[in-house]
Design an enzyme around this catalytic site. Structure first.
Site, PDB file in Angstrom:
ATOM      1  N   SER A 241      -1.634  -7.056  15.388  1.00  0.00           N
ATOM      2  CA  SER A 241      -2.101  -7.586  16.383  1.00  0.00           C
ATOM      3  C   SER A 241      -1.482  -8.710  17.039  1.00  0.00           C
ATOM      4  CB  SER A 241      -3.870  -7.504  16.702  1.00  0.00           C
ATOM      5  OG  SER A 241      -4.439  -7.921  15.723  1.00  0.00           O
ATOM      6  N   HIS A 271      -5.149  -0.723  11.198  1.00  0.00           N
ATOM      7  CA  HIS A 271      -5.631  -1.829  11.386  1.00  0.00           C
ATOM      8  C   HIS A 271      -6.748  -1.740  11.907  1.00  0.00           C
ATOM      9  CE1 HIS A 271      -5.084  -6.037  12.517  1.00  0.00           C
ATOM     10  NE2 HIS A 271      -4.401  -5.987  13.680  1.00  0.00           N
ATOM     11  N   HIS A 318      -5.217  -4.024   1.644  1.00  0.00           N
ATOM     12  CA  HIS A 318      -4.713  -4.863   2.543  1.00  0.00           C
ATOM     13  C   HIS A 318      -3.230  -5.379   2.173  1.00  0.00           C
ATOM     14  CE1 HIS A 318      -4.498  -8.561   5.059  1.00  0.00           C
ATOM     15  NE2 HIS A 318      -5.710  -8.236   5.766  1.00  0.00           N
ATOM     16  N   ARG A 327     -14.464 -12.207   4.685  1.00  0.00           N
ATOM     17  CA  ARG A 327     -14.894 -11.599   6.214  1.00  0.00           C
ATOM     18  C   ARG A 327     -16.022 -10.412   5.585  1.00  0.00           C
ATOM     19  NH1 ARG A 327      -9.807 -10.372   9.444  1.00  0.00           N
ATOM     20  NH2 ARG A 327      -9.294  -9.163   7.411  1.00  0.00           N
ATOM     21  N   ASP A 373     -13.086  -4.429   7.554  1.00  0.00           N
ATOM     22  CA  ASP A 373     -13.769  -3.361   8.435  1.00  0.00           C
ATOM     23  C   ASP A 373     -14.696  -2.749   7.578  1.00  0.00           C
ATOM     24  OD1 ASP A 373     -12.068  -4.061  10.646  1.00  0.00           O
ATOM     25  OD2 ASP A 373     -10.217  -3.297   9.548  1.00  0.00           O
TER      26      ASP A 373
HETATM   27  N1  HAX Z   1      -6.959   4.439   0.253  1.00  0.00           N
HETATM   28  C1  HAX Z   1      -6.140   5.251  -0.141  1.00  0.00           C
HETATM   29  N2  HAX Z   1      -4.765   4.915  -0.642  1.00  0.00           N
HETATM   30  C2  HAX Z   1      -4.486   3.684  -0.175  1.00  0.00           C
HETATM   31  C3  HAX Z   1      -5.354   2.543   0.161  1.00  0.00           C
HETATM   32  C4  HAX Z   1      -6.475   3.046   0.487  1.00  0.00           C
HETATM   33  N3  HAX Z   1      -7.727   2.507   1.059  1.00  0.00           N
HETATM   34  N4  HAX Z   1      -4.664   1.597   0.502  1.00  0.00           N
HETATM   35  C5  HAX Z   1      -3.429   1.948  -0.074  1.00  0.00           C
HETATM   36  N5  HAX Z   1      -3.362   2.823  -0.410  1.00  0.00           N
HETATM   37  C6  HAX Z   1      -1.998   3.608  -0.799  1.00  0.00           C
HETATM   38  C7  HAX Z   1      -0.876   3.693   0.346  1.00  0.00           C
HETATM   39  O1  HAX Z   1      -1.044   4.446   1.329  1.00  0.00           O
HETATM   40  C8  HAX Z   1       0.466   3.643  -0.432  1.00  0.00           C
HETATM   41  O2  HAX Z   1       0.491   4.896  -0.921  1.00  0.00           O
HETATM   42  P1  HAX Z   1       2.015   5.540  -0.877  1.00  0.00           P
HETATM   43  O3  HAX Z   1       2.659   4.839  -1.822  1.00  0.00           O
HETATM   44  O4  HAX Z   1       1.663   6.722  -1.404  1.00  0.00           O
HETATM   45  O5  HAX Z   1       2.600   5.559   0.590  1.00  0.00           O
HETATM   46  C9  HAX Z   1       0.003   2.880  -1.683  1.00  0.00           C
HETATM   47  O6  HAX Z   1      -1.487   2.896  -1.907  1.00  0.00           O
HETATM   48  C10 HAX Z   1       0.373   1.474  -1.768  1.00  0.00           C
HETATM   49  O7  HAX Z   1       0.019   0.690  -0.744  1.00  0.00           O
HETATM   50  P2  HAX Z   1      -0.315  -0.743  -0.572  1.00  0.00           P
HETATM   51  O8  HAX Z   1       1.303  -1.417  -0.988  1.00  0.00           O
HETATM   52  O9  HAX Z   1      -1.387  -1.177  -1.507  1.00  0.00           O
HETATM   53  O10 HAX Z   1      -0.851  -1.099   0.924  1.00  0.00           O
HETATM   54  P3  HAX Z   1       0.143  -1.535   2.141  1.00  0.00           P
HETATM   55  O11 HAX Z   1       0.307  -2.689   2.244  1.00  0.00           O
HETATM   56  O12 HAX Z   1       1.099  -0.454   2.287  1.00  0.00           O
HETATM   57  O13 HAX Z   1      -1.044  -0.916   3.070  1.00  0.00           O
HETATM   58  C11 HAX Z   1      -3.354  -0.964   4.396  1.00  0.00           C
HETATM   59  C12 HAX Z   1      -2.166  -1.801   3.514  1.00  0.00           C
HETATM   60  C13 HAX Z   1      -4.235  -1.870   4.853  1.00  0.00           C
HETATM   61  C14 HAX Z   1      -2.613  -0.346   5.544  1.00  0.00           C
HETATM   62  C15 HAX Z   1      -3.800   0.293   3.299  1.00  0.00           C
HETATM   63  O14 HAX Z   1      -4.304  -0.311   2.357  1.00  0.00           O
HETATM   64  C16 HAX Z   1      -4.770   1.086   3.872  1.00  0.00           C
HETATM   65  O15 HAX Z   1      -4.121   2.057   4.650  1.00  0.00           O
HETATM   66  N6  HAX Z   1      -6.063   0.801   3.945  1.00  0.00           N
HETATM   67  C17 HAX Z   1      -7.071   1.829   4.400  1.00  0.00           C
HETATM   68  C18 HAX Z   1      -7.036   1.556   5.953  1.00  0.00           C
HETATM   69  C19 HAX Z   1      -7.632   0.156   6.509  1.00  0.00           C
HETATM   70  O16 HAX Z   1      -8.824  -0.230   5.926  1.00  0.00           O
HETATM   71  N7  HAX Z   1      -6.977  -0.674   7.175  1.00  0.00           N
HETATM   72  C20 HAX Z   1      -7.545  -1.861   7.646  1.00  0.00           C
HETATM   73  C21 HAX Z   1      -6.619  -3.010   7.019  1.00  0.00           C
HETATM   74  C22 HAX Z   1      -7.242  -4.462   7.629  1.00  0.00           C
HETATM   75  C23 HAX Z   1      -7.070  -4.692   8.764  1.00  0.00           C
HETATM   76  O17 HAX Z   1      -5.750  -4.869   9.283  1.00  0.00           O
HETATM   77  N8  HAX Z   1      -8.238  -4.780   9.738  1.00  0.00           N
HETATM   78  O18 HAX Z   1      -8.131  -4.660  10.947  1.00  0.00           O
END
Ligand code: HAX
Length: 441
Positions: A241, A271, A318, A327, A373
């Site tokens: 964002s 996000h 994250h 938070r 979140d």
């Molecule tokens: N559950 C299951 N698998 C997860 C995970 C979770 N909560 N978090 C990461 N992973 C997986 C990823 O999908 C990735 O898998 P692949 O290699 O198979 O693609 C692997 O673990 C490595 O990911 P990472 O490097 O640890 O995390 P990223 O930096 O790629 O992604 C995210 C960060 C926040 C997008 C991710 O942790 C996620 O999808 N979390 C769940 C959704 C979420 O809570 N989003 C909010 C984040 C905070 C925010 O912005 N709030 O607004």
């Protein structure tokens, strides 16, 4: 408002001159290297942006102009009788890099009250949207409808000089922040309360009035909104964002256009939409298991099923943080103080015990800890705000504070059009084979 403008201009001129000097002497210093993996994998860890309002430490969490959330809870002014910081104070801190006095905060409250009028055509636009439309989509459409009011756009069309961009941005920033609670509350009451709208109360602070217009008049809920609006406001510049707002603003798209772009990014489930996904996921778990207080063993099995189903556990992980999000902790403390026996909060705290070791055991997740979140929905449900599709709009109203303060800095420091270089996989292959440079001819 003149006082705020003068302080901002004086600060921006000083920092601008310092940056100029710094770049003259150190402009060629390298602050990092970019690997091929980073180019393919979401630019993680590439330092390529300057955002003044806050800085994220992977191991410690967010600092707003150097202050942690617990420090802000002590140092920022509160509402009379309240214990949570007023987000007006955080905005002052992010914009001016100075802790506000109570008088500063009252000034911002009154400026936002005076500027909060929403033109009728914005409500007409919302009314024209099918009611089933997701609240975030309605929110973005309403922000776009408000864009008719942009001073920046009008002044640019009339030939505004570069040196005035910051001022027009600040005008739009104050107008837009002032109007967002009214727009968001309108969307809420239209979609969930049969269009039974509530008029603003000009005696309340920004968050208190927002709570009131949504129909939540208890002091406790107003306190929750003050905390919520403070902790969601900013998370340095690279999140979707903030980055989208900054990127679109760099084309000199006005603050309304830039902020709408940021909100489209916030509406993604990785996000900001994660806050609705968390509650949806818990409700589905409760339904599947037939209990409103699942055991830790039941939660563990449900988490495993989620992962096996190829889905993420919402609210965990994250891209930058490597610990429990402060938070999350701030909200957990609010829950323990105001609703220690609530079953949904208890479930959130049980999930917090169960999920990290399971995610860690997968061996690929960089951060198994909860993010912002993971907790917010449970607090809202306790007050009767069960319409989880609306939660990301609350996040969006708060996020305006950080990304719009940043946008004022972008224009004050004359940051140029953002335009990084991209490559194709063919050009990468040729480069790896020693046939020319990665960037082409
Ligand atoms: N559950 C299951 N698998 C997860 C995970 C979770 N909560 N978090 C990461 N992973 C997986 C990823 O999908 C990735 O898998 P692949 O290699 O198979 O693609 C692997 O673990 C490595 O990911 P990472 O490097 O640890 O995390 P990223 O930096 O790629 O992604 C995210 C960060 C926040 C997008 C991710 O942790 C996620 O999808 N979390 C769940 C959704 C979420 O809570 N989003 C909010 C984040 C905070 C925010 O912005 N709030 O607004």
């Amino acid at each position: 408002m003149d006082l705020l403008k003068n302080s901002f201009k004086a600060k921006a001129d000083k920092i601008g001159a310092e940056i100029k000097e710094m770049l003259k002497e150190h402009g060629n210093k390298k602050i990092g290297e970019v690997t091929l993996s980073q180019a393919y994998q979401g630019m993680r860890g590439i330092t390529g942006l300057v955002t003044e309002t806050s800085l994220l430490d992977a191991k410690e969490g967010i600092r707003f102009r150097g202050y942690t959330i617990p420090e802000l809870q002590v140092k920022l002014p509160k509402a009379p009788g309240g214990a949570e910081p007023l987000p007006e104070g955080l905005f002052h801190l992010m914009l001016l890099d100075e802790l506000p006095t109570e008088q500063d905060v009252n000034h911002i409250t009154s400026v936002w009250q005076r500027r909060s009028h929403v033109p009728k055509h914005v409500f007409d636009t919302i009314e024209a949207i099918p009611i089933k439309t997701h609240p975030m989509t309605q929110f973005v459409i309403a922000i776009m409808a408000l864009q008719t009011e942009s001073s920046f756009a009008k002044r640019y069309a009339a030939g505004m000089s570069k040196k005035d961009y910051w001022e027009a941005s600040l005008e739009d920033t104050m107008d837009l922040i002032a109007r967002l609670p009214r727009v968001a509350a309108y969307i809420y009451r239209r979609k969930y309360k049969n269009g039974d709208h509530i008029q603003p109360n000009g005696l309340l602070d920004w968050s208190g009035n927002f709570a009131h217009m949504m129909g939540y008049d208890s002091e406790e809920f107003k306190e929750l909104m003050r905390l919520y609006m403070t902790i969601h406001a900013d998370h340095e510049g690279g999140n979707v964002s903030a980055h989208a707002t900054h990127l679109v603003g760099s084309a000199l798209s006005d603050p309304y256009l830039a902020f709408a772009a940021g909100m489209n990014g916030l509406a993604g489930p990785l996000h900001g939409l994660a806050n609705q996904e968390v509650i949806k996921w818990i409700y589905e778990m409760q339904e599947k298991l037939g209990t409103d207080l699942p055991s830790k063993e039941q939660i563990a099995q449900y988490v495993q099923d989620t992962i096996t189903g190829g889905k993420v556990v919402p609210g965990y992980g994250h891209a930058v943080l490597r610990k429990t999000d402060p938070r999350f902790t701030a909200q957990m403390e609010f829950g323990k103080k105001h609703m220690p026996d609530d079953k949904l909060c208890q479930t959130i705290w049980n999930i917090y015990e169960v999920v990290p070791p399971i995610l860690q055991s997968l061996g690929k997740i960089k951060n198994p800890w909860p993010n912002v979140d993971a907790h917010s929905g449970a607090l809202l449900v306790q007050f009767g705000m069960v319409e989880y599709e609306f939660y990301t709009v609350l996040f969006g109203v708060s996020r305006s504070l950080g990304v719009l303060a940043s946008l004022c800095w972008d224009r004050a420091l004359s940051f140029p059009l953002e335009r990084p270089k991209s490559v194709t996989t063919d050009s990468v292959k040729s480069w790896l084979e020693g046939k020319g440079e990665i960037w082409g001819d």
